[in-house]
Design an enzyme around this catalytic site. Sequence first.
Site, PDB file in Angstrom:
ATOM      1  N   GLU A 178      12.160 -64.133 -68.954  1.00 33.67           N
ATOM      2  CA  GLU A 178      10.243 -63.975 -69.297  1.00 33.67           C
ATOM      3  C   GLU A 178       9.925 -62.755 -69.796  1.00 33.67           C
ATOM      4  OE1 GLU A 178       8.659 -68.141 -68.389  1.00 33.67           O
ATOM      5  OE2 GLU A 178      10.320 -68.840 -69.647  1.00 33.67           O
ATOM      6  N   ASP A 368      15.005 -42.676-105.093  1.00 31.27           N
ATOM      7  CA  ASP A 368      14.911 -43.680-104.318  1.00 31.27           C
ATOM      8  C   ASP A 368      15.119 -44.984-104.662  1.00 31.27           C
ATOM      9  OD1 ASP A 368      11.882 -45.341-102.909  1.00 31.27           O
ATOM     10  OD2 ASP A 368      12.379 -43.576-102.026  1.00 31.27           O
ATOM     11  N   ARG A 445       7.121 -59.676 -99.125  1.00 31.64           N
ATOM     12  CA  ARG A 445       8.579 -58.295-100.266  1.00 31.64           C
ATOM     13  C   ARG A 445       9.138 -59.471-101.275  1.00 31.64           C
ATOM     14  NH1 ARG A 445       9.985 -52.496-101.680  1.00 31.64           N
ATOM     15  NH2 ARG A 445       8.647 -52.312-102.993  1.00 31.64           N
ATOM     16  N   TRP A 479      16.018 -44.757 -95.016  1.00 25.80           N
ATOM     17  CA  TRP A 479      16.434 -45.555 -94.168  1.00 25.80           C
ATOM     18  C   TRP A 479      15.182 -46.674 -94.290  1.00 25.80           C
ATOM     19  CZ3 TRP A 479      21.486 -46.850 -91.308  1.00 25.80           C
ATOM     20  CH2 TRP A 479      21.212 -47.809 -90.927  1.00 25.80           C
ATOM     21  N   ASP A 480      15.099 -47.518 -95.246  1.00 17.67           N
ATOM     22  CA  ASP A 480      14.437 -47.977 -95.662  1.00 17.67           C
ATOM     23  C   ASP A 480      13.779 -49.235 -94.634  1.00 17.67           C
ATOM     24  OD1 ASP A 480      11.178 -48.884 -95.960  1.00 17.67           O
ATOM     25  OD2 ASP A 480      11.073 -48.098 -97.890  1.00 17.67           O
ATOM     26  N   GLY A 531       6.579 -46.721 -95.569  1.00 17.68           N
ATOM     27  CA  GLY A 531       5.969 -45.819 -94.605  1.00 17.68           C
ATOM     28  C   GLY A 531       6.655 -45.930 -93.545  1.00 17.68           C
ATOM     29  N   ASP A 536       8.423 -44.512 -84.319  1.00 19.71           N
ATOM     30  CA  ASP A 536       8.707 -44.552 -82.658  1.00 19.71           C
ATOM     31  C   ASP A 536       9.959 -43.738 -82.290  1.00 19.71           C
ATOM     32  OD1 ASP A 536      11.838 -45.937 -82.425  1.00 19.71           O
ATOM     33  OD2 ASP A 536       9.838 -47.667 -84.137  1.00 19.71           O
ATOM     34  N   GLU A 616       0.391 -26.337-112.740  1.00 21.13           N
ATOM     35  CA  GLU A 616       1.023 -27.095-111.354  1.00 21.13           C
ATOM     36  C   GLU A 616       2.293 -26.476-110.853  1.00 21.13           C
ATOM     37  OE1 GLU A 616      -1.860 -31.327-111.892  1.00 21.13           O
ATOM     38  OE2 GLU A 616       0.483 -31.143-112.649  1.00 21.13           O
TER      39      GLU A 616
HETATM   40  C1  GLA Z   1       8.891 -48.365 -99.415  1.00 20.77           C
HETATM   41  C2  GLA Z   1       8.831 -46.822 -98.910  1.00 20.77           C
HETATM   42  C3  GLA Z   1       8.331 -46.212-100.224  1.00 20.77           C
HETATM   43  C4  GLA Z   1       9.777 -46.417-101.447  1.00 20.77           C
HETATM   44  C5  GLA Z   1       9.499 -47.679-100.899  1.00 20.77           C
HETATM   45  C6  GLA Z   1      10.657 -48.701-102.256  1.00 20.77           C
HETATM   46  O1  GLA Z   1       7.740 -49.334 -99.656  1.00 20.77           O
HETATM   47  O2  GLA Z   1       8.272 -46.817 -98.112  1.00 20.77           O
HETATM   48  O3  GLA Z   1       8.516 -45.590-100.076  1.00 20.77           O
HETATM   49  O4  GLA Z   1      10.718 -45.700-100.876  1.00 20.77           O
HETATM   50  O5  GLA Z   1       9.312 -48.842-100.523  1.00 20.77           O
HETATM   51  O6  GLA Z   1      10.868 -49.809-102.944  1.00 20.77           O
END
Ligand code: GLA
Length: 731
Positions: A178, A368, A445, A479-480, A531, A536, A616
Amino acid sequence: MAARYNAETKTFILETAHSSYMMKVSRYGNLLHMYYGSRIPDEDLDYLLTFSDRGFSPNPYEAGNDRTFSLDFLPQEFSGSRSGDYRSPSLELVWGEGGSAFGGKVAGYEIRKGACRIDGMPGLWAEPQEQAETLTICLADPVSKVEAELSYTVFAEKDVIARSVKLVNRGKDVVRLEKLMSATIDFRDSDYDLIYFSGRHTMEREFRRIAAADGVHAIGSSRGASSHQYNPFAIVCEKDCGEDRGQCWGISLVYSGGFLIEAERDQYKQLRLNAGLNPSGFSFLVEPGGDFQAPQAVLAWSDQGFTGLSHIYHRIFRENLCRSPFRKKMRPVLLNSWEAAYFDFDDEKILAIAREAADLGVELFVLDDGWFGKRDDDVSGLGDWTVNQEKLKIGISELSRQIHEMGMQFGIWVEPEMVSEDSDLYRKHPDWCLREPGRPPVRGRYQLALDLSRRDVCEYLIEAMNSLLESAHIEYVKWDMNRSLAEAWSALLGTGRQGEVLHRYVLGLYYVMDQVILKHPDVLFCGCCGGGGRFDPAMLYYQPQIWCSDNTDAVNRLKIQYGTSFAYPVSSMEAHVSVCPNHITGRTVPFGTRGIVAMDGIFGYELDPLKMTEEEKDACRKQIQFYKKYYKVIVDGDYYRLASPYENPYFTAWQQVSQDKKKSLVSIVITDREGNDAQRFVRLKGLLEDGYYRIEGLKGKYSGKLLMSAGIPVPGSLGEYEGIQLVLKMA
Ligand code: GLA
């Protein structure tokens, strides 16, 4: 030898270049913690153990009538449950008819070369093996026949000790585990501060310092990921410990799921630090003959303040953690399409953005979210990892080819662990997500999490990701993972095993990453979790860099990157220049400052270059050239925090110094200005005292000693949110 046993004093001794760690076998066989701190000779530390009869502190039976020996007071290495120690234990289990005591005594030990392998999980590695030595101590409980194998891998030269525990069931009954902490450290006193890094989505790893107080102060995550809310890293330090001096101890957990770090000040004003898997909602059945491995905890000690501690972690994480060859390679400057186009693009728009990016000197174009399935917003499409033909008529392979023709590399975004209800994958396999039977699922989400505790789901993901990577010339993958997990119920695990789901999810994820990421050493992977929600060391084992935060506001980033820098090296933090007003905060900061702040990491852009002004664009080209020129100093140099965004209201400053100390980059950003302002100075660090340095743009040369003692004036010409980068070169 980094690890040894002194049979005369019954002491286990671990030694690094600057620290010693000592444990002693008590007269009844318990393993007592004796010392962790500055390196000391091999002496008998028995005198440090004091004994007295303390009311309501029970005594083990073997102590006979001696009421002064109590585990409620003695400092331990591994505190068993129901053993007469009422502090938060290292272990909680149930076996047989409900027995829950663990009285583990030292039953043997082994010392060997190399690092301890952590079954199914990432950990520090030693190559060649001579870099480390591992001591394993077996604590055996004669009644339950449960053993705890405590391992200590000593990276002597790097001042690091990595701990883990394996629980082995040698009995005939199933054991329900546990709680199992990877490391417990008992301090003899408690006049310390605790430092940890907490936050939220778009404001991760804020620096927090509090005084240790009676009771338990705990940080952790029960979100299925290490989380935006608390990072699995903490520091215990002396009251007067600061950046440059004072003793501090760090603990970092190499784990990407739910964790717990607790600091408990007990009735006798001693401090116990525990770190490991989050026991809340967790249980794991260990069959007879089976075992359970806890993740690794990385310990470090320094008497050179937080800078000393950070340098230890930066070095070990840079050199002995990440498996990717990109650990040592120069990372390309990228432009990511997210803030440029969000979901609103087709191939023409993407190619137009890419063309402009190539013209600016960008080296890698990253497409993205939104390129796959039926993905026009975040409600649908996750799980269907084939191209969205309506948006990208030419397909991924052709898109990549055209981007390569522009002279850039091509990268792509994925979120493999998730599924949208509006997706072919979900329609085919509704049972593949984490949800409880008879209840509607909790959404995050709009999406659901795939059940990675299932091998079939993992195999599907491996196949889907590997075919994607083979379908086109892809050199970078973001890789999100964009939600916290809620339900911990898997259709395949039986009753009694559902407490294993979240840990099995993490093990499944590591398995998938082993089979996808480690099989593609030529692809640069970047971690992301909305983000920095999974920033880790375990993720850094697979992915050399992680998207630090969805917040690209340069002023907020000063705090986010400052907090991140305590444990993690610049080489791990991806940071981008985006547009102003910033999409998250609405703040406007000069383009130059956005560049300076993003260069405190792996540098890139997150904007539509077609909308940039000529001025810029010019600045952008210069930023890229500058970053590439000083890449080695920025990414591989020693990192110094010069002025904290928490303590200094006027400016934040940091510095990188090349390994040979001949070059340095000082970055200063003004965070507030007052009328007729005071002249402020910033003292530099890490230079050679007797070396002379020229500061680009200034006349003369100055000794390192002078620059570190008197400092340099912060230019009074800089207005609010303006910044400067100063290059120092040895004359
Ligand atoms: C997350 C990521 C962002 C972007 C979105 C796309 O929030 O942190 O940088 O890639 O997903 O849905």
